[in-house]
Write a protein that holds these residues in place. Structure first.
Motif, PDB file in Angstrom:
ATOM      1  N   MET A   1      27.458   5.064 -26.369  1.00  0.00           N
ATOM      2  CA  MET A   1      26.331   5.934 -26.088  1.00  0.00           C
ATOM      3  C   MET A   1      25.693   6.333 -27.414  1.00  0.00           C
ATOM      4  N   ALA A   2      24.393   6.172 -27.500  1.00  0.00           N
ATOM      5  CA  ALA A   2      23.670   6.514 -28.723  1.00  0.00           C
ATOM      6  C   ALA A   2      23.617   8.024 -28.896  1.00  0.00           C
ATOM      7  N   ARG A   3      23.650   8.417 -30.139  1.00  0.00           N
ATOM      8  CA  ARG A   3      23.638   9.849 -30.449  1.00  0.00           C
ATOM      9  C   ARG A   3      22.230  10.414 -30.248  1.00  0.00           C
ATOM     10  N   PHE A   4      22.154  11.605 -29.659  1.00  0.00           N
ATOM     11  CA  PHE A   4      20.861  12.261 -29.414  1.00  0.00           C
ATOM     12  C   PHE A   4      20.368  12.910 -30.698  1.00  0.00           C
ATOM     13  N   LYS A   5      19.128  12.613 -31.048  1.00  0.00           N
ATOM     14  CA  LYS A   5      18.504  13.225 -32.219  1.00  0.00           C
ATOM     15  C   LYS A   5      17.192  13.849 -31.776  1.00  0.00           C
ATOM     16  N   PHE A   6      17.108  15.159 -31.903  1.00  0.00           N
ATOM     17  CA  PHE A   6      15.895  15.896 -31.516  1.00  0.00           C
ATOM     18  C   PHE A   6      14.964  15.939 -32.719  1.00  0.00           C
ATOM     19  N   GLN A   7      13.788  15.409 -32.548  1.00  0.00           N
ATOM     20  CA  GLN A   7      12.848  15.300 -33.657  1.00  0.00           C
ATOM     21  C   GLN A   7      12.340  16.646 -34.156  1.00  0.00           C
ATOM     22  N   LEU A   8      12.329  17.645 -33.283  1.00  0.00           N
ATOM     23  CA  LEU A   8      11.809  18.971 -33.648  1.00  0.00           C
ATOM     24  C   LEU A   8      12.919  19.949 -34.035  1.00  0.00           C
ATOM     25  N   GLU A   9      14.076  19.423 -34.420  1.00  0.00           N
ATOM     26  CA  GLU A   9      15.197  20.292 -34.804  1.00  0.00           C
ATOM     27  C   GLU A   9      14.835  21.224 -35.969  1.00  0.00           C
ATOM     28  N   PRO A  10      14.111  20.734 -36.999  1.00  0.00           N
ATOM     29  CA  PRO A  10      13.718  21.660 -38.081  1.00  0.00           C
ATOM     30  C   PRO A  10      12.824  22.802 -37.583  1.00  0.00           C
ATOM     31  N   VAL A  11      11.970  22.501 -36.622  1.00  0.00           N
ATOM     32  CA  VAL A  11      11.101  23.533 -36.052  1.00  0.00           C
ATOM     33  C   VAL A  11      11.942  24.546 -35.290  1.00  0.00           C
TER      34      VAL A  11
ATOM     35  N   LYS B   1      13.682  24.702 -24.647  1.00  0.00           N
ATOM     36  CA  LYS B   1      13.430  24.040 -23.358  1.00  0.00           C
ATOM     37  C   LYS B   1      12.969  22.607 -23.577  1.00  0.00           C
ATOM     38  N   LEU B   2      12.150  22.419 -24.589  1.00  0.00           N
ATOM     39  CA  LEU B   2      11.694  21.075 -24.920  1.00  0.00           C
ATOM     40  C   LEU B   2      12.875  20.205 -25.352  1.00  0.00           C
ATOM     41  N   LYS B   3      13.782  20.784 -26.123  1.00  0.00           N
ATOM     42  CA  LYS B   3      14.977  20.056 -26.559  1.00  0.00           C
ATOM     43  C   LYS B   3      15.831  19.680 -25.356  1.00  0.00           C
ATOM     44  N   GLU B   4      16.026  20.618 -24.430  1.00  0.00           N
ATOM     45  CA  GLU B   4      16.811  20.330 -23.231  1.00  0.00           C
ATOM     46  C   GLU B   4      16.165  19.222 -22.399  1.00  0.00           C
ATOM     47  N   LYS B   5      14.853  19.246 -22.310  1.00  0.00           N
ATOM     48  CA  LYS B   5      14.132  18.211 -21.560  1.00  0.00           C
ATOM     49  C   LYS B   5      14.346  16.848 -22.214  1.00  0.00           C
ATOM     50  N   HIS B   6      14.221  16.808 -23.539  1.00  0.00           N
ATOM     51  CA  HIS B   6      14.429  15.550 -24.255  1.00  0.00           C
ATOM     52  C   HIS B   6      15.880  15.075 -24.113  1.00  0.00           C
ATOM     53  N   LEU B   7      16.814  15.991 -24.097  1.00  0.00           N
ATOM     54  CA  LEU B   7      18.220  15.631 -23.931  1.00  0.00           C
ATOM     55  C   LEU B   7      18.460  15.049 -22.540  1.00  0.00           C
ATOM     56  N   ARG B   8      17.876  15.645 -21.518  1.00  0.00           N
ATOM     57  CA  ARG B   8      18.011  15.104 -20.156  1.00  0.00           C
ATOM     58  C   ARG B   8      17.427  13.688 -20.083  1.00  0.00           C
ATOM     59  N   ILE B   9      16.262  13.506 -20.693  1.00  0.00           N
ATOM     60  CA  ILE B   9      15.637  12.178 -20.696  1.00  0.00           C
ATOM     61  C   ILE B   9      16.544  11.181 -21.421  1.00  0.00           C
ATOM     62  N   HIS B  10      17.076  11.596 -22.551  1.00  0.00           N
ATOM     63  CA  HIS B  10      17.964  10.729 -23.330  1.00  0.00           C
ATOM     64  C   HIS B  10      19.195  10.341 -22.507  1.00  0.00           C
ATOM     65  N   LYS B  11      19.782  11.310 -21.811  1.00  0.00           N
ATOM     66  CA  LYS B  11      20.968  11.022 -20.991  1.00  0.00           C
ATOM     67  C   LYS B  11      20.628  10.061 -19.864  1.00  0.00           C
ATOM     68  N   ARG B  12      19.469  10.258 -19.221  1.00  0.00           N
ATOM     69  CA  ARG B  12      19.054   9.337 -18.153  1.00  0.00           C
ATOM     70  C   ARG B  12      18.877   7.922 -18.687  1.00  0.00           C
TER      71      ARG B  12
END
Length: 144
Positions: A1-11, A110-121
């Motif tokens: 499984m690829a590691r999740f990387k949130f692009q807006l983590e610095p924000v 919330k945006l991070k959680e949404k991206h994480l759900r998409i990544h998991k799917r």
């Protein structure tokens, strides 16, 4: 499984830092407001004590000093009430800033959680595709 990387983590980190700073400013404003209220109440108690004093047992000069003291305390109370109102306004401003900072951080979370759900799917879909391919290959091998 690829590691999740949130692009807006610095924000998100910046927003969290901003929220913490706003909460600290709110705590300082709350302390300032409470201190101003305590000072005002102390001055009011001193004025009440000065008003209760028995004026019959003191001479004219002491009575004059007592009247000046009462007047001084009355003016001081007016000034301190203004300080309390200013502190209350600053407290409300700090509270609004803290709420705004919290909302901004939560929006990014919330945006991070949404991206994480998409990544998991997507990962689950890739995994399912791989399992299907392996099952297909094993089926073709068993039929040969």
């Amino acid at each position: 499984m690829a590691r999740f990387k949130f692009q807006l983590e610095p924000v998100l980190l910046q927003r969290s830092t901003k929220e913490e700073a706003a909460e600290q400013a709110l705590a300082l404003a709350c302390n300032e407001y409470n201190n101003r209220c305590e000072i005002l109440n102390y001055t009011k108690r001193r004025l009440e004590e000065a008003l209760i004093l028995d004026e019959e047992n003191i001479d004219v000069f002491e009575n004059m000093h007592l009247d000046l003291y009462r007047e001084f305390l009355s003016k001081k109370i007016i000034s301190q009430e203004k300080d309390v109102n200013d502190a209350a306004n600053a407290l409300e401003h700090s509270r609004q800033a803290a709420v705004q900072a919290r909302q901004e951080r939560q929006a990014i979370e919330k945006l991070k959680e949404k991206h994480l759900r998409i990544h998991k799917r997507e990962e689950e879909a890739k995994e399912q595709k791989l399992v299907d391919e392996l099952a297909l290959y094993s089926h073709f091998r068993s039929t040969e």
